[in-house]
Scaffold this motif. Structure first.
Motif, PDB file in Angstrom:
ATOM      1  N   MET A   1       0.821  -1.204   0.000  1.00 12.48           N
ATOM      2  CA  MET A   1       0.000   0.000   0.000  1.00 12.48           C
ATOM      3  C   MET A   1       0.864   1.266   0.000  1.00 12.48           C
ATOM      4  SD  MET A   1      -3.085   0.775  -0.109  1.00 12.48           S
ATOM      5  CE  MET A   1      -4.342   1.892   0.270  1.00 12.48           C
ATOM      6  N   GLU A   2       1.937   1.254   0.755  1.00 15.11           N
ATOM      7  CA  GLU A   2       2.839   2.412   0.829  1.00 15.11           C
ATOM      8  C   GLU A   2       3.454   2.724  -0.543  1.00 15.11           C
ATOM      9  OE1 GLU A   2       4.307   5.547   2.957  1.00 15.11           O
ATOM     10  OE2 GLU A   2       3.065   3.960   3.801  1.00 15.11           O
ATOM     11  N   ASN A   3       3.791   1.692  -1.289  1.00 14.01           N
ATOM     12  CA  ASN A   3       4.360   1.905  -2.629  1.00 14.01           C
ATOM     13  C   ASN A   3       3.341   2.534  -3.570  1.00 14.01           C
ATOM     14  OD1 ASN A   3       6.855   0.895  -1.945  1.00 14.01           O
ATOM     15  ND2 ASN A   3       6.359  -1.181  -2.580  1.00 14.01           N
ATOM     16  N   ILE A   5       0.873   4.525  -2.695  1.00 12.41           N
ATOM     17  CA  ILE A   5       0.734   5.926  -2.289  1.00 12.41           C
ATOM     18  C   ILE A   5       1.875   6.747  -2.870  1.00 12.41           C
ATOM     19  CG2 ILE A   5       0.853   7.489  -0.305  1.00 12.41           C
ATOM     20  CD1 ILE A   5      -0.676   5.342   1.299  1.00 12.41           C
ATOM     21  N   LYS A   6       3.095   6.251  -2.754  1.00  9.01           N
ATOM     22  CA  LYS A   6       4.256   6.968  -3.286  1.00  9.01           C
ATOM     23  C   LYS A   6       4.179   7.097  -4.805  1.00  9.01           C
ATOM     24  CE  LYS A   6       7.440   5.968   0.440  1.00  9.01           C
ATOM     25  NZ  LYS A   6       8.689   5.364   0.841  1.00  9.01           N
ATOM     26  N   LYS A   7       3.694   6.050  -5.464  1.00 10.62           N
ATOM     27  CA  LYS A   7       3.569   6.085  -6.917  1.00 10.62           C
ATOM     28  C   LYS A   7       2.589   7.174  -7.348  1.00 10.62           C
ATOM     29  CE  LYS A   7       1.801   3.389 -10.748  1.00 10.62           C
ATOM     30  NZ  LYS A   7       1.012   2.210 -11.113  1.00 10.62           N
ATOM     31  N   TYR A   8       1.419   7.231  -6.698  1.00 11.01           N
ATOM     32  CA  TYR A   8       0.431   8.257  -7.031  1.00 11.01           C
ATOM     33  C   TYR A   8       0.947   9.658  -6.728  1.00 11.01           C
ATOM     34  CZ  TYR A   8      -3.217   4.791  -7.891  1.00 11.01           C
ATOM     35  OH  TYR A   8      -3.960   3.770  -8.399  1.00 11.01           O
ATOM     36  N   TYR A   9       1.660   9.796  -5.619  1.00  7.92           N
ATOM     37  CA  TYR A   9       2.227  11.101  -5.260  1.00  7.92           C
ATOM     38  C   TYR A   9       3.240  11.552  -6.314  1.00  7.92           C
ATOM     39  CZ  TYR A   9       5.078  14.610  -2.966  1.00  7.92           C
ATOM     40  OH  TYR A   9       5.777  15.749  -2.698  1.00  7.92           O
ATOM     41  N   ARG A  10       4.132  10.659  -6.712  1.00 13.13           N
ATOM     42  CA  ARG A  10       5.131  11.006  -7.735  1.00 13.13           C
ATOM     43  C   ARG A  10       4.462  11.339  -9.063  1.00 13.13           C
ATOM     44  NH1 ARG A  10       8.148   6.657  -5.330  1.00 13.13           N
ATOM     45  NH2 ARG A  10       7.371   5.304  -6.970  1.00 13.13           N
ATOM     46  N   LEU A  11       3.413  10.619  -9.405  1.00 14.98           N
ATOM     47  CA  LEU A  11       2.695  10.883 -10.649  1.00 14.98           C
ATOM     48  C   LEU A  11       2.028  12.266 -10.606  1.00 14.98           C
ATOM     49  CD1 LEU A  11       1.921   9.614 -13.368  1.00 14.98           C
ATOM     50  CD2 LEU A  11      -0.126   8.722 -12.255  1.00 14.98           C
ATOM     51  N   ASP A  12       1.368  12.575  -9.501  1.00 15.30           N
ATOM     52  CA  ASP A  12       0.756  13.898  -9.352  1.00 15.30           C
ATOM     53  C   ASP A  12       1.817  14.996  -9.364  1.00 15.30           C
ATOM     54  OD1 ASP A  12      -1.778  12.876  -9.252  1.00 15.30           O
ATOM     55  OD2 ASP A  12      -1.980  13.000  -7.067  1.00 15.30           O
ATOM     56  N   LEU A  13       2.924  14.753  -8.702  1.00 20.65           N
ATOM     57  CA  LEU A  13       4.021  15.710  -8.674  1.00 20.65           C
ATOM     58  C   LEU A  13       4.552  15.976 -10.086  1.00 20.65           C
ATOM     59  CD1 LEU A  13       5.842  17.352  -6.759  1.00 20.65           C
ATOM     60  CD2 LEU A  13       7.349  15.373  -6.670  1.00 20.65           C
ATOM     61  N   ASN A  72      -0.507  15.218   3.183  1.00 21.33           N
ATOM     62  CA  ASN A  72      -1.724  14.416   3.341  1.00 21.33           C
ATOM     63  C   ASN A  72      -1.784  13.210   2.404  1.00 21.33           C
ATOM     64  OD1 ASN A  72      -2.959  16.197   5.312  1.00 21.33           O
ATOM     65  ND2 ASN A  72      -3.150  17.643   3.623  1.00 21.33           N
ATOM     66  N   GLN A  73      -0.639  12.651   2.070  1.00 22.48           N
ATOM     67  CA  GLN A  73      -0.598  11.532   1.127  1.00 22.48           C
ATOM     68  C   GLN A  73      -1.495  10.383   1.537  1.00 22.48           C
ATOM     69  OE1 GLN A  73       3.278   9.993   0.113  1.00 22.48           O
ATOM     70  NE2 GLN A  73       4.179  12.023   0.288  1.00 22.48           N
ATOM     71  N   LYS A  74      -1.405   9.978   2.771  1.00 23.11           N
ATOM     72  CA  LYS A  74      -2.131   8.785   3.221  1.00 23.11           C
ATOM     73  C   LYS A  74      -3.642   9.013   3.231  1.00 23.11           C
ATOM     74  CE  LYS A  74       1.739   6.973   5.680  1.00 23.11           C
ATOM     75  NZ  LYS A  74       2.351   6.553   6.916  1.00 23.11           N
ATOM     76  N   LYS A  75      -4.078  10.219   3.520  1.00 22.86           N
ATOM     77  CA  LYS A  75      -5.503  10.521   3.504  1.00 22.86           C
ATOM     78  C   LYS A  75      -6.048  10.607   2.082  1.00 22.86           C
ATOM     79  CE  LYS A  75      -5.258  13.298   7.683  1.00 22.86           C
ATOM     80  NZ  LYS A  75      -5.390  14.672   8.201  1.00 22.86           N
ATOM     81  N   LEU A  76      -5.235  11.143   1.182  1.00 23.53           N
ATOM     82  CA  LEU A  76      -5.711  11.403  -0.186  1.00 23.53           C
ATOM     83  C   LEU A  76      -5.681  10.179  -1.075  1.00 23.53           C
ATOM     84  CD1 LEU A  76      -3.960  14.838  -0.735  1.00 23.53           C
ATOM     85  CD2 LEU A  76      -6.395  14.438  -0.377  1.00 23.53           C
ATOM     86  N   TYR A  77      -4.655   9.367  -0.917  1.00 25.14           N
ATOM     87  CA  TYR A  77      -4.511   8.222  -1.819  1.00 25.14           C
ATOM     88  C   TYR A  77      -4.952   6.956  -1.139  1.00 25.14           C
ATOM     89  CZ  TYR A  77      -1.583  11.610  -4.248  1.00 25.14           C
ATOM     90  OH  TYR A  77      -1.106  12.725  -4.873  1.00 25.14           O
TER      91      TYR A  77
END
Length: 77
Positions: A1-3, A5-13, A72-77
């Motif tokens: 799950m953590e991966n 979240i990081k993937k979506y964050y990097r994509l949005d970034l 807010n990565q964990k709340k959003l993704y």
């Protein structure tokens, strides 16, 4: 799950950074072209000042979104 979240964050970034780069390029081009058309130095100055303010505002807004996403990565993704 953590991966995930990081993937979506990097994509949005990446999308935010790409959108900002496109905005800076397009707005810079428009300011340059309109500046060439104008004969009055006051109008040219106004165009450059307003365009720069728009770019600064958009950049600061994007930085705020990036900060919000990071916090807010964990709340959003």
């Amino acid at each position: 799950m953590e991966n995930k979240i990081k993937k979506y964050y990097r994509l949005d970034l990446a999308f935010i950074i790409l959108a900002m780069a496109v905005l800076w390029l397009v707005l810079g081009y428009v300011m340059f072209e309109i500046g060439k058309m104008s004969l009055d130095e006051i109008v040219k100055g106004f165009i450059w000042i307003m365009g720069t303010l728009i770019e600064i505002f958009a950049t600061v807004s994007s930085i705020a979104v990036i900060s919000h996403l990071k916090k807010n990565q964990k709340k959003l993704y």
